[in-house]
Design an enzyme around this catalytic site. Structure first.
Site, PDB file in Angstrom:
ATOM      1  N   CYS A 112       1.009  -1.301   0.018  1.00  0.00           N
ATOM      2  CA  CYS A 112       0.038   0.016  -0.144  1.00  0.00           C
ATOM      3  C   CYS A 112       0.729   1.168   0.022  1.00  0.00           C
ATOM      4  O   CYS A 112       1.888   1.404  -0.534  1.00  0.00           O
ATOM      5  CB  CYS A 112      -0.753  -0.269   1.052  1.00  0.00           C
ATOM      6  SG  CYS A 112      -2.310   1.067   1.103  1.00  0.00           S
ATOM      7  N   THR A 113       0.389   2.143   1.052  1.00  0.00           N
ATOM      8  CA  THR A 113       1.155   3.575   0.803  1.00  0.00           C
ATOM      9  C   THR A 113       2.904   3.426   1.723  1.00  0.00           C
ATOM     10  O   THR A 113       3.380   4.393   1.701  1.00  0.00           O
ATOM     11  CB  THR A 113       0.465   4.469   1.353  1.00  0.00           C
ATOM     12  OG1 THR A 113       0.109   4.312   2.488  1.00  0.00           O
ATOM     13  CG2 THR A 113      -0.834   4.722   0.671  1.00  0.00           C
TER      14      THR A 113
END
Length: 207
Positions: A112-113
């Site tokens: 993800c981030t």
């Protein structure tokens, strides 16, 4: 000998971002028929800036195994995502830690981030990478040297693997199992978890 895996945890981390890979790697067995008598070939540890309790998105309380100062040598580093990355991608302690570990590990990964932290640490310069679909444009706008892949569940470029958002970390972790111990072990792990085995939607870059 077990591969030592460090998963970076922090306040406002997305739960499945780290629990998904933790589950995959901790339940892996090289010989499925000896599941109850053997250990995973991965020794998975949680690492945070300090040893204070981490509060995730949703309010789960997590106790890290190590802080940055006591973190042992790692074979694999996983940097998950969540809202907490918005601040941590500018935190010098975090950038220093991931840069140090990047020189040490066999495999550097993000979910993800979490890739924004690696990007801010300049570890993705010239690398094909991905992130959560809501942050793809931000990655492209802020980090011009990254080759952003917008349509892949996870991307392998040399010894760096990045995945898309949240549940994509499970598929990435199953790929890590495959990379180290072969497809049969990876499939057996997915079957044990009653999780569908992803065979496509990866971008692999040979360098």
């Amino acid at each position: 000998m077990q591969k030592v895996v460090g998963i970076f945890v922090f306040d406002d981390i997305e739960v499945l971002d780290f629990c998904g890979p933790f589950e995959v790697l901790s339940v892996t067995r090289v010989d499925e028929s000896k599941r109850l008598e053997t250990l995973s070939p991965f020794d998975v540890k949680l690492v945070s800036i300090t040893k204070d309790i981490v509060l995730t998105t949703g309010g789960m309380k997590v106790v890290p195994d190590f802080d940055f100062e006591t973190c042992p040598e790692l074979d694999i580093l996983i940097v998950p995502g969540g809202m907490g990355t918005r601040k941590l991608m500018y935190d010098e302690r975090v950038l220093k830690f991931v840069n140090k570990k990047a020189k040490e590990v066999e495999l550097l990964t993000s979910v993800c981030t979490g890739s924004l932290i690696l990007a801010s640490a300049k570890l993705l310069d010239g690398v094909n990478a991905t992130t959560h679909w809501k942050s793809l444009q931000r990655m492209e706008d802020e980090f011009k040297n990254i080759k952003v892949c917008k349509d892949k569940h996870y991307v392998e470029d040399g010894n760096i693997i990045s995945s898309a958002g949240i549940s994509a970390g499970i598929d990435m972790a199953l790929y890590i199992v495959k990379r180290y111990f072969g497809e049969n072990v990876s499939r057996a792990t997915a079957k044990h978890m009653e999780y569908p085995y992803l065979e496509k939607n990866i971008r692999r870059v040979d360098i």
